[in-house]
Every structure is written in C-alpha cells, then in structure tokens.
Design a protein around this motif. Structure first.
Motif, PDB file in Angstrom:
ATOM      1  N   LYS A  44      42.917  50.499  48.038  1.00 10.94           N
ATOM      2  CA  LYS A  44      44.094  49.941  48.088  1.00 10.94           C
ATOM      3  C   LYS A  44      44.915  50.827  49.298  1.00 10.94           C
ATOM      4  CE  LYS A  44      44.498  47.820  43.673  1.00 10.94           C
ATOM      5  NZ  LYS A  44      45.416  47.773  42.305  1.00 10.94           N
ATOM      6  N   LEU A  45      44.702  52.053  49.098  1.00  9.03           N
ATOM      7  CA  LEU A  45      45.547  53.024  49.898  1.00  9.03           C
ATOM      8  C   LEU A  45      45.030  52.663  51.559  1.00  9.03           C
ATOM      9  CD1 LEU A  45      47.425  55.384  50.260  1.00  9.03           C
ATOM     10  CD2 LEU A  45      45.581  56.805  50.272  1.00  9.03           C
ATOM     11  N   LEU A  46      43.857  52.408  51.578  1.00  6.55           N
ATOM     12  CA  LEU A  46      43.486  52.036  53.124  1.00  6.55           C
ATOM     13  C   LEU A  46      43.932  50.707  53.440  1.00  6.55           C
ATOM     14  CD1 LEU A  46      41.445  52.487  55.405  1.00  6.55           C
ATOM     15  CD2 LEU A  46      39.485  51.459  54.343  1.00  6.55           C
ATOM     16  N   ALA A  47      43.850  49.841  52.463  1.00  4.22           N
ATOM     17  CA  ALA A  47      44.452  48.438  52.848  1.00  4.22           C
ATOM     18  C   ALA A  47      45.885  48.371  53.159  1.00  4.22           C
ATOM     19  CB  ALA A  47      43.945  47.390  51.630  1.00  4.22           C
ATOM     20  N   ILE A 136      40.741  40.333  49.847  1.00 10.70           N
ATOM     21  CA  ILE A 136      39.517  40.723  49.209  1.00 10.70           C
ATOM     22  C   ILE A 136      39.661  41.763  48.275  1.00 10.70           C
ATOM     23  CG2 ILE A 136      36.988  41.271  49.489  1.00 10.70           C
ATOM     24  CD1 ILE A 136      37.043  39.472  51.887  1.00 10.70           C
ATOM     25  N   VAL A 137      40.149  43.026  48.762  1.00 13.84           N
ATOM     26  CA  VAL A 137      40.488  44.124  48.036  1.00 13.84           C
ATOM     27  C   VAL A 137      41.340  44.154  46.759  1.00 13.84           C
ATOM     28  CG1 VAL A 137      41.915  46.364  48.173  1.00 13.84           C
ATOM     29  CG2 VAL A 137      40.469  45.638  50.144  1.00 13.84           C
ATOM     30  N   SER A 141      40.128  44.243  43.135  1.00 12.01           N
ATOM     31  CA  SER A 141      40.996  45.328  42.113  1.00 12.01           C
ATOM     32  C   SER A 141      41.236  44.767  40.888  1.00 12.01           C
ATOM     33  CB  SER A 141      42.413  45.706  42.745  1.00 12.01           C
ATOM     34  OG  SER A 141      43.184  46.420  41.837  1.00 12.01           O
ATOM     35  N   MET A 142      41.586  43.273  40.941  1.00  4.10           N
ATOM     36  CA  MET A 142      41.875  42.501  39.650  1.00  4.10           C
ATOM     37  C   MET A 142      40.695  42.353  38.730  1.00  4.10           C
ATOM     38  SD  MET A 142      44.654  39.476  40.884  1.00  4.10           S
ATOM     39  CE  MET A 142      43.757  38.950  42.322  1.00  4.10           C
ATOM     40  N   LEU A 143      39.506  42.041  39.370  1.00  2.00           N
ATOM     41  CA  LEU A 143      38.311  41.786  38.513  1.00  2.00           C
ATOM     42  C   LEU A 143      37.900  43.389  37.682  1.00  2.00           C
ATOM     43  CD1 LEU A 143      36.144  39.733  41.082  1.00  2.00           C
ATOM     44  CD2 LEU A 143      37.389  38.964  38.725  1.00  2.00           C
ATOM     45  N   VAL A 144      37.917  44.312  38.659  1.00  2.00           N
ATOM     46  CA  VAL A 144      37.559  45.512  38.028  1.00  2.00           C
ATOM     47  C   VAL A 144      38.784  46.069  36.946  1.00  2.00           C
ATOM     48  CG1 VAL A 144      37.656  48.208  38.422  1.00  2.00           C
ATOM     49  CG2 VAL A 144      36.612  46.310  40.191  1.00  2.00           C
TER      50      VAL A 144
END
Length: 230
Positions: A44-47, A136-137, A141-144
């Motif tokens: 998320k930081l990258l995105a 996609i990120v 994240s939501m699935l994890v």
C-alpha cells in the motif's frame, strides 16, 4: 487453514487449558499478523506513493500499526503464560486484557491520524493518479485482512481470548476501511470523481469506533466483573 497451521506450529493444540498451549496460539496469531501486515504495508505504501492517494498511504500506516499490535499480542501472550507466584497467586492471565487495551489505544491513535490527514485532504484536495494496479492492491488487501479476521476470531474462540477477539475486530474494521478506499478509487478511475478525503474521514471514524468498542468490551473483565451464570 486454521487447523493446518495449528498442527504445524502448536504442539498439543487441543489442550487449550495449558498456558503453554495458549501461548503457542498467541505466538502463531502474532507472527501471522506481523508477516501479513508488513507485506500489506509495503504494497500500500508503494501504491499510495506512486498514485498520490493520501487514503491509501494512510491505510498503509494503519497496517504498520496493526503489525505493532501483533507484536504487542505476541509479548502479551508470552507474559500471560507465566505461572502463578507469590506476588500473583492467580497467575498473569489478566495481562491479556491489558494487551487488548494496548491494541485499542493503537487503533485510536491511528484513527486520529487518519482523521487529521483526511480533513487536510478535504480542505486542500489534490489530484490522484488512479490505476488498475492500485485497485488490485486494495482487493488483495481486503482478501488478506478478511482471512486474518476469520483466522484470529477462530483462534480467539478456541482459547477464549479477548485479545484475539480484539485483533479480529481490528482486521474486520480494516476490511471496511479499505473497502471504502476501494470504492473511492473505482469512482476516481472510471468517473474521475475525487472523494479521497471524504472516504478517508469515513474510514477514520470507523477505525475510532472500533477502538472504542474494544475498550468497552475489555473494561468489565479487567475490573473483575462477575462471570455469567453459564
């Protein structure tokens, strides 16, 4: 998946009355939380940095705080598994409630930070470079986080741990917060509608509500309220 992880990493997992086994459950949940949250933080930081989205960057910071909460959980279960001694004839099990409070305060601090950044974004909106990669990120994240919520809740139910329940509630609140950011990103990508700041504020309020709920749930047992008849 939970049964598989328990078989691999917790000896005598069925004997949940054993403090050492409870510590093993807490260790497994803590390490799992640390690994998953650090990976999500990096993604998320990258995105967020590439897109310029303050809501995604704030969500990344939220994952970093969750990793800190997992470390607190890990240490808390280790301390709570210590046997009774002269100074603590009833053992150290109530340290789990202290850990729950620590997690709640971490959540509250994250909520306040998110709210402050969201208000700044509303007052001074900035353009966001939305992309499919960002979406996609957020989906990953939501699935994890959804899996982490169910996994931690299952662990908490098996050992009757308020700490695990607090961590599970935190994961589910993260799913909702990231879901709101995902909706904001979809609107921005397909319709060029920028509500990044408002969605960030809504997510921050939800995080704050989750933290207050955890404090409310653990204060009774921590203060020694009478158990129910069952």
């Amino acid at each position: 998946m939970t049964d598989l992880l328990l078989r691999l990493f917790v000896k005598h997992a069925s004997d949940t009355s054993d403090p050492a086994v409870r510590a093993g459950y807490g260790r497994l949940a803590g390490v799992t939380g640390i690994v998953c949250n650090l990976l999500l933080f990096a993604l998320k930081l990258l995105a967020g940095t590439i897109s310029g989205s303050v809501s995604i960057t704030a969500d990344a910071v939220n994952n970093l705080s969750d990793a800190s909460g997992s470390i607190v959980t890990l240490v808390g279960f280790k301390l709570a598994s210590r046997p009774a001694d002269d100074a603590h004839p009833y053992g150290h099990a109530r340290l789990e409630y202290i850990v729950s409070l620590a997690i709640a305060f971490i959540i509250l601090m994250v909520g306040v930070t998110l709210a402050r950044e969201a208000i700044d974004k509303i007052i001074s909106p900035e353009s966001v470079d939305y992309s499919i990669a960002m979406l996609i990120v957020l989906i990953i994240s939501m699935l994890v986080k959804l899996w982490m919520g169910f996994f931690t809740a299952d662990v908490g139910k098996r050992i009757g741990s308020s700490t695990m329940s607090a961590a599970a509630a935190d994961s589910i609140s993260d799913v909702a917060a990231t879901g709101a950011i995902f909706i904001s990103s979809v609107l921005g990508y397909f319709f060029d509608i920028n509500i990044d700041g408002y969605i960030s504020l809504a997510a921050a309020l939800f995080v704050l509500y989750s933290g207050i709920g955890i404090i409310r749930d653990v204060m009774g047992p921590l203060l020694g309220e009478a158990p129910n008849k069952e």
